[in-house]
Write an enzyme that holds these catalytic residues in place. Structure first.
Site, PDB file in Angstrom:
ATOM      1  N   GLU A  17     -21.983  16.729  37.447  1.00  0.00           N
ATOM      2  CA  GLU A  17     -21.031  15.851  38.135  1.00  0.00           C
ATOM      3  C   GLU A  17     -21.075  16.067  39.648  1.00  0.00           C
ATOM      4  OE1 GLU A  17     -17.116  16.065  36.407  1.00  0.00           O
ATOM      5  OE2 GLU A  17     -17.774  15.129  34.546  1.00  0.00           O
TER       6      GLU A  17
ATOM      7  N   GLU B  81     -20.556  13.218  28.220  1.00  0.00           N
ATOM      8  CA  GLU B  81     -19.240  13.799  27.953  1.00  0.00           C
ATOM      9  C   GLU B  81     -18.308  12.699  27.531  1.00  0.00           C
ATOM     10  OE1 GLU B  81     -17.312  16.273  30.777  1.00  0.00           O
ATOM     11  OE2 GLU B  81     -19.091  17.490  31.132  1.00  0.00           O
TER      12      GLU B  81
END
Ligand code: NAG
Ligand code: NAG
Ligand code: NAG
Ligand code: NAG
Ligand code: NAG
Ligand code: NAG
Ligand code: NAG
Ligand code: NAG
Ligand code: NAG
Ligand code: NAG
Ligand code: NAG
Ligand code: NAG
Length: 722
Positions: free
Chosen positions: A185, A256
């Site tokens: 991320e 995710e």
């Protein structure tokens, strides 16, 4: 519209391999715009996150078996750098840290692995997975184009990749690993680093690809992931939010899919319904050509020891399809299992067919996948949150539940609707096995409140906490010897903290404490106090509940006390910041390792005396217990305690914090998992460090099970492993 046809013409990207010998069952992993291709085969892959250090090697076989039974193809895990390299160059891959054993267990059960090396992982894990020694590397700036950082990142990433290669664990060698992840991320922080951030992304991708794993790399939440690294989506609703792969020859992957959300002290559990998860997974497959979906977490587990990040509770994603103890959480587990089976039943057509979309009403739409041979799959979507709607599709009527998708694997019969639960909910059953309600059950050890004269580390300033403790303890004592020359004897002691908790003592007497929370970490203690004439001792215990795990410039964070003053009146304030402070890192009991019970003569355990509930006393308590019979998981109910940490036979089962109530007026977590593998046959030793005035007489030992209202899942034979 006919995206797939175009995509199939795009040249396949074959990742080169430099392994001399390929095993007989070596599998080549490549990809194109539609999916990963493993040994020439396409598949829609369902994946679930299970983090090896958040459970125990004894639990792994059962967790993996239940994931497989739930229809998963892949287990995804991060790699936890600070567990593996606690001191620079000294590695630990034993016990719960045995990454190779975990991967081999997955392989033994016939599943694949997605290995998210990071090595920055965030993951509500202390310091985002970085070992604290990185902080003291001269000139280091984490996660940017910084030579010292890149050196250590490359060094650890290479170490892990080489370890996997030596064990033959990449699919290209016949092993189970089909994907690896570099960074994590990064886009969330990239802007803070300007062009150095972009250079770092390029470098990280090149460095990773250069390690020649023979399997693709992904970067999650990184829309500009450099070729051939695949950008993937993280989030709750990737079907709606994902802007897609950044190249037509990369597949749409969701690394995710949050099955719930992590919980912090003071927070409520995030309940994400099975129906909502199923809706978004299905939409991602139907609309976005999704071919890989990972549930984060499939099993959350436990933040043992001091591994949770700032304010994170010890149970991790207890609301996942497998709960903290590895028990089925229904209907979530069963509903997703049915979804997986339905998608698998028609995945050939999904992967080979041509997609078209159709309008079925104002808020209703459909996606149809058709093959030349007439095979056909349809997804009928009702985006109306409130109403059932009847739609017409190919001359038949279909009633769609609110906010739901019906899957028609043959374009005629509904095999699954995301909002229709065919699995009964279950409930957790807590069975009391032992109480510790007798004073005779317990011994206690009083920790000391150090004064300035007891300390040897001195500074004429308020030191930053993490840099002072080097994270060997949650606790740092700030002590001061102070000659009272104020005009008043009853000033206010004002302490401003950027740590998580502060307890203040004047002349060995507790005068008060306060804590921050996950969102607002700084707080100011204002305590009226009474000083004596002459010398006074002020001792302030500053406590952290995990290190931060996210954001840019983690290496520059400040924690600890940042202002201390005594105030008689508006006009008369004495600032103490630049006084001579004495420091003690950690508590006496930690230095003595009283939880290890090695009968050190320094440890003076005494009979349980008066318990000062609601007083901060820093007391260690010890009791013994027998292992409950059976195989059910075990949990301590600590709801009578305050705040601290618990150990069983010398192993920390994590921090507890009962006093921090959530908006419903109850503790965020009362039950604390004690893995059976931590136990002996008898005489197990429980040690608690209590910093908030709890009452150990109210503790109980329990076993945990779930009701089986419909399916006798727990009776199904699972493979047993030794
Ligand atoms: C990592 O660095 C250490 C020295 O700190 C060195 O001995 C080792 O070979 C390096 N490993 C890799 C894989 O670069
Ligand atoms: C991710 O999970 C949520 C529920 O946890 C679900 O609603 C969503 O559809 C999933 N998305 C993907 C792409 O799997
Ligand atoms: C199909 O999808 C495209 C792109 O999202 C949209 O513009 C079009 O209106 C859709 N067609 C139907 C029939 O829903
Ligand atoms: C939708 O239909 C189902 C039965 O098919 C019914 O149980 C449910 O109450 C209906 N919901 C609404 C909002 O009308
Ligand atoms: C729907 O009905 C029409 C008219 O009866 C017929 O021509 C058409 O083939 C039917 N379509 C399907 C998909 O059955
Ligand atoms: C619903 O559950 C029953 C019993 O477990 C099973 O036979 C049936 O196939 C399930 N239905 C769907 C749509 O999966
Ligand atoms: C522990 O105490 C509770 C409440 O007093 C009681 O319900 C429970 O049965 C006791 N458990 C055992 C094992 O004695
Ligand atoms: C950390 O502490 C050392 C002394 O132990 C000091 O030299 C250094 O400046 C400190 N670093 C930071 C960032 O506070
Ligand atoms: C009181 O003592 C502090 C040092 O503790 C000193 O800086 C200050 O000048 C003193 N004030 C008076 C009024 O003596
Ligand atoms: C402390 O000193 C002040 C004057 O400096 C005096 O008024 C007061 O009585 C003393 N208090 C005690 C407890 O000795
Ligand atoms: C403490 O010392 C620092 C640096 O020496 C200075 O910047 C600061 O103003 C001082 N604080 C007080 C309250 O005197
Ligand atoms: C110097 C001084 O007076 N210190 C006092 C601090 O308070 C304790 C009792 O709380 C006294 O015993 C000390 O004499």
């Amino acid at each position: 519209m006919e995206k797939w046809v175009h995509m199939s013409l795009v040249m396949l990207l074959v990742i080169s391999m430099d392994f001399g010998v390929k095993g007989d069952d070596a599998e080549e992993v490549t990809y194109d715009g539609r999916s990963l291709i493993i040994n020439g085969q396409r598949n829609i892959l369902f994946s679930g996150s299970i983090h090896y250090p958040r459970s125990t090697p004894q639990m792994w076989p059962d967790l993996i078996a239940k994931a497989k039974q739930g229809g998963l193809d892949v287990i995804q895990t991060y790699v936890f750098w600070n567990l593996h390299e606690p001191q620079q160059g000294k590695y630990d891959f034993s016990g719960r840290y045995d990454l190779v054993r975990f991967i081999k267990e997955i392989q033994a059960q016939g599943l694949y692995v997605c290995l998210r090396i990071g090595p920055f992982i965030e993951s509500e894990w202390t310091y985002g997975g970085f070992p604290f020694w990185l902080h003291d590397v001269p000139g280091i700036v984490y996660r940017t184009d910084n030579e010292p950082f890149k050196f250590y990142m490359q060094n650890f990433t290479t170490k892990i990749v080489n370890m996997m290669k030596e064990e033959g664990l990449y699919a290209s060698q016949g092993g189970p690993i089909i994907l690896s992840q570099i960074e994590n991320e990064y886009q969330n922080v990239q802007r803070a680093f300007g062009t150095a951030g972009s250079q770092y992304v390029e470098w990280a991708a090149k460095m990773a690809v250069g390690l020649n794993t023979g399997v693709p790399w992904v970067m999650c939440k990184q829309t500009d992931a450099p070729d051939p690294v695949i950008n993937t989506c993280n989030g709750m609703r990737c079907g709606e939010t994902f802007t897609g792969p950044n190249s037509p020859n990369k597949p749409a992957m969701w690394t995710e899919n949050w099955t719930s959300f992590y919980q912090v002290y003071g927070g409520l559990p995030y309940i994400r319904s099975a129906e909502d998860i199923a809706f978004h997974v299905t939409l991602f497959i139907a609309k976005n050509y999704g071919s890989f979906v990972n549930y984060y977490m499939y099993h959350g587990g436990t933040n043992f020891g001091r591994t949770g990040s700032a304010y994170t509770i010890t149970a991790y994603y207890d609301q996942a399809p497998l709960d903290e103890y590895g028990l089925f959480r229904q209907p979530k587990w069963g509903h997703l299992k049915e979804l997986h089976a339905t998608i698998k039943s028609c995945s050939t057509t999904l992967l080979q067919g041509v997609q078209r979309n159709i309008s079925l009403g104002q808020l209703q739409e459909g996606y149809v996948f058709e093959e030349e041979n007439g095979e056909c799959v349809a997804f009928l979507i009702n985006n109306d949150q409130r109403s059932n709607v009847t739609v017409q599709f190919q001359n038949s009527s279909y009633e769609l539940l609110p906010k739901s998708i019906s899957i028609l694997p043959d374009c005629q019969n509904v095999a699954f609707n995301t909002a229709h639960l065919n699995t009964t909910s279950n409930r957790r059953i807590i069975t009391s096995r032992q109480n510790f309600s007798s004073v005779d059950d317990w011994k206690q050890f009083q920790d000391i409140i150090p004064n300035f004269d007891d300390t040897s580390l001195r500074s004429n300033s308020l030191l930053e906490q993490m840099n002072t403790t080097k994270d060997i303890s949650d606790y740092l004592w700030y002590t001061l010897r102070f000659e009272n020359n104020l005009s008043c004897n009853d000033p206010v002691l004002r302490v401003q903290s950027a740590a998580h908790v502060a307890h203040a003592f004047v002349n060995n007497t507790y005068i008060g404490g306060l804590h921050g929370n996950h969102d607002v970490k700084s707080f100011t203690l204002e305590l009226p106090t009474t000083l004596t004439n002459g010398t006074n001792n002020i001792s302030i215990l500053s406590v952290m509940v995990g290190l931060p795990d996210s954001g840019a410039f983690l290496e520059r964070r400040f924690a600890g006390l940042n202002n201390v003053e005594l105030q008689c009146s508006e006009e008369e304030t004495l600032n103490l910041n630049n006084s001579t402070w004495g420091y003690q890192v950690g508590l006496l009991g930690e230095q003595l390792e009283v939880y290890k019970d090695q009968n050190s003569s320094d440890i003076k355990w005494t009979q349980l005396g008066d318990i000062l509930i609601d007083e901060t006393t820093l007391t260690w308590y010890k009791a013994t217990f027998a292992t409950p019979e059976g195989d059910d998981p075990i949990a301590l109910d600590l709801s009578s305690m305050g705040k601290g940490e618990a150990w069983v036979n010398g192993q920390s089962i994590g921090r507890y914090w009962i006093l921090f109530h959530n908006s419903k007026g109850i503790p965020s977590q009362s039950l604390y998992h004690v893995p059976r593998s931590f136990l002996k046959d008898s005489e197990n030793i429980l040690v608690l460090l209590e910093e908030g005035g709890g009452n150990p007489l109210g503790i109980s030992l329990n076993t945990v099970s779930v009701t089986d209202l419909q399916d006798n899942f727990s009776k199904l034979p699972f493979p047993t492993f030794v």
